[in-house]
Design a protein around this motif. Structure first.
Motif, PDB file in Angstrom:
ATOM      1  N   THR A   4       0.856  -1.203   0.000  1.00  0.00           N
ATOM      2  CA  THR A   4       0.000   0.000   0.000  1.00  0.00           C
ATOM      3  C   THR A   4       0.876   1.230   0.000  1.00  0.00           C
ATOM      4  O   THR A   4       2.063   1.187   0.350  1.00  0.00           O
ATOM      5  CB  THR A   4      -0.900   0.032   1.233  1.00  0.00           C
ATOM      6  OG1 THR A   4      -0.105  -0.097   2.401  1.00  0.00           O
ATOM      7  CG2 THR A   4      -1.927  -1.095   1.189  1.00  0.00           C
ATOM      8  N   LYS A   5       0.324   2.331  -0.423  1.00  0.00           N
ATOM      9  CA  LYS A   5       1.061   3.591  -0.496  1.00  0.00           C
ATOM     10  C   LYS A   5       1.295   4.149   0.903  1.00  0.00           C
ATOM     11  O   LYS A   5       0.673   3.740   1.879  1.00  0.00           O
ATOM     12  CB  LYS A   5       0.293   4.594  -1.336  1.00  0.00           C
ATOM     13  CG  LYS A   5       0.197   4.175  -2.787  1.00  0.00           C
ATOM     14  CD  LYS A   5      -0.442   5.258  -3.643  1.00  0.00           C
ATOM     15  CE  LYS A   5      -0.461   4.836  -5.116  1.00  0.00           C
ATOM     16  NZ  LYS A   5      -1.039   5.887  -5.979  1.00  0.00           N
ATOM     17  N   LYS A   6       2.286   5.135   0.936  1.00  0.00           N
ATOM     18  CA  LYS A   6       2.569   5.776   2.217  1.00  0.00           C
ATOM     19  C   LYS A   6       1.316   6.506   2.716  1.00  0.00           C
ATOM     20  O   LYS A   6       0.547   7.039   1.922  1.00  0.00           O
ATOM     21  CB  LYS A   6       3.715   6.778   2.067  1.00  0.00           C
ATOM     22  CG  LYS A   6       5.043   6.139   1.758  1.00  0.00           C
ATOM     23  CD  LYS A   6       6.119   7.231   1.640  1.00  0.00           C
ATOM     24  CE  LYS A   6       7.496   6.613   1.333  1.00  0.00           C
ATOM     25  NZ  LYS A   6       8.548   7.675   1.248  1.00  0.00           N
ATOM     26  N   PRO A   7       1.132   6.620   4.034  1.00  0.00           N
ATOM     27  CA  PRO A   7      -0.053   7.330   4.560  1.00  0.00           C
ATOM     28  C   PRO A   7       0.048   8.818   4.318  1.00  0.00           C
ATOM     29  O   PRO A   7       1.144   9.355   4.132  1.00  0.00           O
ATOM     30  CB  PRO A   7      -0.028   6.993   6.053  1.00  0.00           C
ATOM     31  CG  PRO A   7       1.396   6.695   6.353  1.00  0.00           C
ATOM     32  CD  PRO A   7       1.957   6.045   5.120  1.00  0.00           C
ATOM     33  N   PRO A   8      -1.076   9.535   4.294  1.00  0.00           N
ATOM     34  CA  PRO A   8      -1.047  10.986   4.099  1.00  0.00           C
ATOM     35  C   PRO A   8      -0.437  11.673   5.309  1.00  0.00           C
ATOM     36  O   PRO A   8      -0.313  11.072   6.381  1.00  0.00           O
ATOM     37  CB  PRO A   8      -2.526  11.354   3.931  1.00  0.00           C
ATOM     38  CG  PRO A   8      -3.257  10.273   4.630  1.00  0.00           C
ATOM     39  CD  PRO A   8      -2.436   9.031   4.449  1.00  0.00           C
ATOM     40  N   PRO A   9      -0.041  12.948   5.185  1.00  0.00           N
ATOM     41  CA  PRO A   9       0.569  13.669   6.319  1.00  0.00           C
ATOM     42  C   PRO A   9      -0.373  13.715   7.508  1.00  0.00           C
ATOM     43  O   PRO A   9      -1.583  13.858   7.371  1.00  0.00           O
ATOM     44  CB  PRO A   9       0.826  15.069   5.762  1.00  0.00           C
ATOM     45  CG  PRO A   9       0.838  14.901   4.289  1.00  0.00           C
ATOM     46  CD  PRO A   9      -0.094  13.781   3.977  1.00  0.00           C
ATOM     47  N   SER A  10       0.216  13.608   8.697  1.00  0.00           N
ATOM     48  CA  SER A  10      -0.597  13.678   9.928  1.00  0.00           C
ATOM     49  C   SER A  10      -0.892  15.114  10.314  1.00  0.00           C
ATOM     50  O   SER A  10      -1.809  15.371  11.088  1.00  0.00           O
ATOM     51  CB  SER A  10       0.136  12.965  11.064  1.00  0.00           C
ATOM     52  OG  SER A  10       1.423  13.561  11.267  1.00  0.00           O
ATOM     53  N   LYS A  11      -0.089  16.068   9.762  1.00  0.00           N
ATOM     54  CA  LYS A  11      -0.330  17.484  10.084  1.00  0.00           C
ATOM     55  C   LYS A  11      -1.426  18.034   9.177  1.00  0.00           C
ATOM     56  O   LYS A  11      -1.541  17.650   8.028  1.00  0.00           O
ATOM     57  CB  LYS A  11       0.947  18.288   9.885  1.00  0.00           C
ATOM     58  CG  LYS A  11       2.043  17.931  10.871  1.00  0.00           C
ATOM     59  CD  LYS A  11       3.286  18.804  10.633  1.00  0.00           C
ATOM     60  CE  LYS A  11       4.414  18.446  11.623  1.00  0.00           C
ATOM     61  NZ  LYS A  11       5.612  19.280  11.384  1.00  0.00           N
TER      62      LYS A  11
END
Length: 1024
Positions: A898-905
């Motif tokens: 799976t792709k990297k997760p979106p930014p947490s900020k």
């Protein structure tokens, strides 16, 4: 007549009572003396005997004792307090006796009932020493009490050796409450000592003690045993009145000590209410009733013998005297005749005597006395006074009083003058009354004008002075004078007679027929004297119609017309209507019958007979036809399975109105039915009858076959057969089930199986040797406890297919985001043993875990979206096909990340400007961390505060311009866009509505307290 309100009635009664108090009349007792026993002790030095009477003028009082008049002035012991007699320092001998109160005023004298007055007292015992009683041990002894002079109820007890409490009674020692004597049935050594008799007066509560009686026991010889000797017993005969309590005493002397028991001589059991104290030999019967009367036996028994004493209780039926007819005051004219009668009941039957002004009445001359009847002929003034009827028997007397006033006066019209004006109709009859007050009665004559009237064919003067004129004409009008004369004078009174034209109904109501729901008018018009105002009233079945309470009735018209309108007629409005017209001089009426026709009433007495499996016989009685003959009857039925009532088929098909029976056919066997009948006439359908009692039709062999027989599917080696279950109401009996028959296509032998469940809807035949998709012929039959029913039509059914033998090919996938992967594959080719693929199952699990722990997703096409995954994670994926027989083999597993997760900020330092209909937004770029997806753009989500529909705008910049409508608040959110999905939201930003002004603001990510302060500050500046 006008009804009085409660407060008006109260005032009227108060006024009547006030007038009665001020009306001059003779004395009437309100309180009379009664038999009394007064306790006489050193503390009491006076007693009151009550007497009070009302009268106008107020009466004065005298008293008699034992027939002798009391002189309160010379006898210092007596004094009058109003009407009451006060006795000072009363003495038992001097002041006990029979007292009577006498009340007198100017109209006469009355005497009260006689009251016996006695005084309760108790004197002391004599101080004389009592002799010693010497007795042998085992012998009986009786110690005499010898009470001193006394009056009133007393109680006896004994004291042993001067010690309290009093001597306790038991089976050996007994104290008689009739004599006071102490009885010891068998003397023991412990009985030696001094015995003192104590007597207590229950009214004065005084107690006196006798001198002690010494008892000594002789030691020379012991008394031998002997049979019981009854020493204490009740009188042979005792008379007992209803409701009183009676006690019987019984005690026996003997050695050994006798036991005492009670019984009835007639063998009947003793009443349950009886109280028996066996230890002291007392039987008490409370609330004596006639059934308690009889002979009672006391049985004394010991080992040496027995003895019996008898006493008879006789019911003494005493009925106290009471009046059933009393006297009323009489105001009589001179020379009139008076008859008074009084009547009392009691046992024994009372005798009567009469008093006038307290003295006996002697029957002589004009006075005649016969028991309770007093007759005075040709009353004179000397007969005035107060009269009393006295009824008496051996138990007492009752007095009834009345006043006779003799009136002598000349004729007087002050209270009852001739009516000033009397109005009558021409041709009618009129009565002119003449009733002056006169004593003796006056002689009456009449004048018309100055002409003396004599009896004629049309004019009559009755005995009481009334003038009656029949067939009145206009010439009879004028003034009429009544002249009254007696020996004391003459008087007259004049009135006028006015003759009017009679009232006639010229348009009477006519009898009508109407149908329920219609409206009709019953006319009523009159001709009358023009000077009169007719008043119309309508009556329905004898009762006046209250138009304010009946919405169906309305009186219309006016003047000389008073028509009745009946709106929305109902069956209850059938009946007789009467129009009644009142005028000052006459009343006329006319009647009409209104017949209301409506749907028939409910048939009655429905009975069900001759019950078979499919038919029943019904019979009933006719209900009211409501003035329209019944044309036909309709039969309805209800079962636990039907929706409401349903019309059923009958023989004959249409039941005519004259027929009160029918056969219901085509019923289902073994079903509970209720029936009802509805009558129909030309007006409509009537109310249904009361439902019949529930019946059950008889059972039969089922004749309904299962429907929608089909099959197919199942696991390998299975033949699945399905059908719709037969409804319960068509099963025709108990123990219902199914017979399933099948055979391979082309075979001549049927294979059968029985299913005993009425709810069965499928059968699975398992045989591993059955080739997939083999064709079978199938049929399903039914049966119950009475036999087998028919089979369904034969249908063709295929056996189960084979599981897919191949795995999907060309399986591949691509990551959509950090949490989603989309999977693709080619469909599986169908083989000869496979009918169709119904779904595909995708298995996925994280690298490092087992396939048995895999999650699954089922889809019907050849693509699947896997969601809820972890970002930057390696997953293994496999796909397999599914048909009705089961799952096929899995495709080879492959991995994908799976792709990297979106930014947490989230986007920060958001600034906004609002200018008319545009919002300008700016924010700080979001920088992704090393393990996060790079930001490729931003998503701006905005909506009006009160709308749920949102608008989404994507941009690759850190600013945006939004076109909005003015006048509403807006909520805006900003998120970063990445390959791994949407980033964290900025959170909702509220931009307040501004209709014509420009505004700005910002949301800065600082500390919570400072952020809140800044937002508050910005909005404050905005408002200013």
């Amino acid at each position: 007549m006008k009804m009085l309100l409660p407060w008006e009635l109260l005032i009227l009664l108060s006024l009547k009572e006030c007038l009665a108090e001020h009306t001059r009349h003779g004395p009437v007792f309100t309180q009379e003396p009664s038999d009394s026993i007064f306790p006489l002790s050193t503390d009491d030095n006076q007693v009151f005997i009550n007497c009070k009477a009302k009268g106008n003028p107020p009466p004065y009082y005298r008293w008699k004792v034992d027939g002798r008049e009391i002189n309160t002035e010379s006898d210092q012991n007596y004094n009058l307090v109003e009407g009451n007699l006060l006795i000072r320092n009363p003495h038992v001998t001097n002041h006990a006796g029979v007292y009577q109160c006498i009340a007198t005023n100017t109209f006469g004298t009355i005497v009260s009932r006689e009251a016996k007055v006695q005084f309760a007292f108790l004197q002391n015992f004599s101080g004389k020493r009592r002799n010693t009683v010497s007795v042998r041990e085992g012998q009986a002894v009786v110690l005499l009490c010898g009470p001193p002079p006394h009056y009133g109820e007393i109680n006896y007890s004994w004291v042993f050796n001067g010690q309290r409490p009093f001597l306790q009674q038991d089976a050996r020692r007994f104290i008689s409450q009739r004599t006071g004597n102490l009885y010891i049935a068998k003397v023991e050594a412990s009985d030696v000592g001094n015995y003192t008799c104590a007597v207590r007066n229950m009214m004065t509560n005084a107690t006196v003690f006798s001198s002690p009686t010494p008892v000594v026991v002789r030691r020379d010889v012991v008394m031998g045993e002997y049979e019981p000797k009854i020493e204490v017993q009740s009188p042979d005969t005792v008379h007992v009145s209803k409701g009183s309590s009676v006690k019987l005493e019984c005690f026996a002397l003997g050695n050994p000590v006798p036991s005492i028991s009670w019984r009835r001589a007639d063998g009947n059991p003793l009443p349950g209410k009886i109280k028996i104290n066996h230890s002291i030999g007392v039987l008490e019967i409370p609330y004596f009733r006639p059934e308690d009367a009889g002979v009672y036996e006391c049985v004394a028994e010991n080992s040496r013998g027995r003895n019996v004493a008898r006493g008879q209780l006789i019911f003494h039926n005493v009925e106290h005297l009471q009046w059933v007819q009393t006297l009323k005051d009489a105001h009589m004219a001179i020379d009139a005749n008076l008859q008074w009668e009084c009547k009392a009941i009691g046992k024994p039957r009372p005798t009567y005597r009469w008093l006038k002004n307290g003295q006996p009445v002697t029957a002589e001359g004009r006075l005649h006395v016969e028991a309770g009847r007093l007759t005075i002929s040709r009353i004179s003034l000397l007969d005035s006074g107060m009269y009393q009827c006295v009824a008496e028997n051996e138990h007492g007397a009752v007095y009834a009083s009345a006043e006779l006033k003799v009136v002598a006066s000349p004729p007087d019209f002050a209270r009852r003058a001739v009516k000033k004006s009397t109005v009558t109709q021409r041709g009618g009859e009129v009565v002119l009354e003449c009733r002056p007050h006169a004593s003796p009665r006056a002689r009456i004559s009449w004048l018309r004008g100055t002409e003396l009237l004599k009896d004629s064919k049309r004019q009559t003067i009755t005995v009481d002075g009334t003038l009656r004129i029949t067939n009145v004409s206009q010439s009879d009008g004028g003034s009429y004078t009544c002249v009254a004369r007696n020996r004391f004078g003459t008087s007259s009174s004049t009135g006028t007679l006015v003759v009017k034209e009679p009232t006639k109904i010229i348009v009477p109501p006519l009898s009508l027929d109407a149908t329920v729901g219609q409206s009709v008018v019953l006319p009523c018009e009159v001709s009358s004297d023009s000077s009169l105002s007719p008043i119309f009233k309508w009556f329905f079945n004898g009762k006046a119609i209250d138009f304010s309470r009946h919405e169906h009735f309305e009186m219309i018209g006016g003047g000389f017309a008073g028509d009745l309108m009946v709106r929305n007629i109902q069956l209850k409005h059938s009946g007789k209507y009467v129009c009644m017209v009142h005028t000052e001089v006459d009343t006329v009426s006319a009647a009409a019958d209104l017949i209301v026709r409506g749907p028939p009433g409910a048939p009655e007495g429905l009975v069900v007979t001759d019950i078979t499996d499919t038919t029943v016989q019904l019979s009933w009685g006719s209900g009211p036809d409501n003035h329209s003959p019944v044309i036909m009857y309709m039969v309805q039925a209800r079962t636990p399975f039907s929706i409401g009532w349903q019309t059923v088929r009958t023989v004959p098909d249409s039941v005519p109105g004259q027929m009160m029976h029918a056969t219901v056919k085509d019923l289902n066997p073994w079903v509970d039915y209720e029936f009802r009948v509805v009558a129909i006439n030309s007006v409509g359908v009537g109310e249904p009858s009361t439902p019949s009692k529930q019946i059950r039709t008889k059972a039969a062999v089922p004749n309904v076959v299962p429907v929608n027989v089909s099959g197919g599917g199942g696991a390998r080696g299975e033949l699945v057969i399905m059908w719709e279950p037969v409804p319960e109401e068509q099963q025709s009996g108990e123990d219902f089930g199914y017979i399933v028959a099948f055979r391979p296509l082309g075979s001549s032998t049927w294979i059968q199986t029985v299913l005993a469940s009425p709810d069965a809807s499928r059968y699975i035949y398992r045989n591993d040797s059955i080739p997939p998709l083999s064709q079978f012929e199938v049929k399903v039959g039914v049966f119950n406890s009475l036999g087998e029913g028919p089979f369904s039509h034969v249908v063709k059914v295929f056996s189960a297919e084979e599981e897919p033998s191949e795995a999907p090919s060309n399986v591949w996938a691509r990551p959509v985001s950090a949490s989603e992967i989309k999977v693709y594959w080619e469909p599986v080719h169908l083989g000869p043993s496979t009918e169709k693929i119904i779904a595909y199952e995708v298995l996925f699990w994280e690298e490092g875990s087992q396939q048995s722990q895999a999650d699954t997703v089922r889809v019907i096409n050849t693509t699947a979206l896997l969601s809820g995954l972890k970002g930057s994670t390696v997953y293994l994926i496999s796909v397999r096909a599914l048909n009705s027989a089961g799952l096929g083999p899995c495709s080879p597993a492959f991995n994908i990340t799976t792709k990297k997760p979106p930014p947490s900020k989230s986007p920060r330092n958001i600034e906004w400007n609002l200018t008319n209909s545009k919002i300008f937004l700016n924010w700080e770029h979001v920088k992704a961390m090393e393990n996060e997806s790079e930001v490729t753009g931003y998503k701006v989500v905005f909506r009006q505060d009160w709308h749920s529909r949102t608008t989404v705008l994507e941009t690759n910049k850190t600013s945006v311009e939004l076109q909005i409508s003015s006048g509403e608040d807006y909520l805006i959110e900003i998120k970063a866009l990445t390959e791994g999905g949407d980033g964290t939201s900025s959170g909702p930003i509220r931009i307040p509505k501004m209709s014509s002004l420009n505004s700005q603001g910002c949301v800065c990510r600082v500390s919570m307290r400072l952020s809140s302060f800044m937002i508050f500050f910005v909005f404050s500046m905005f408002i200013l």
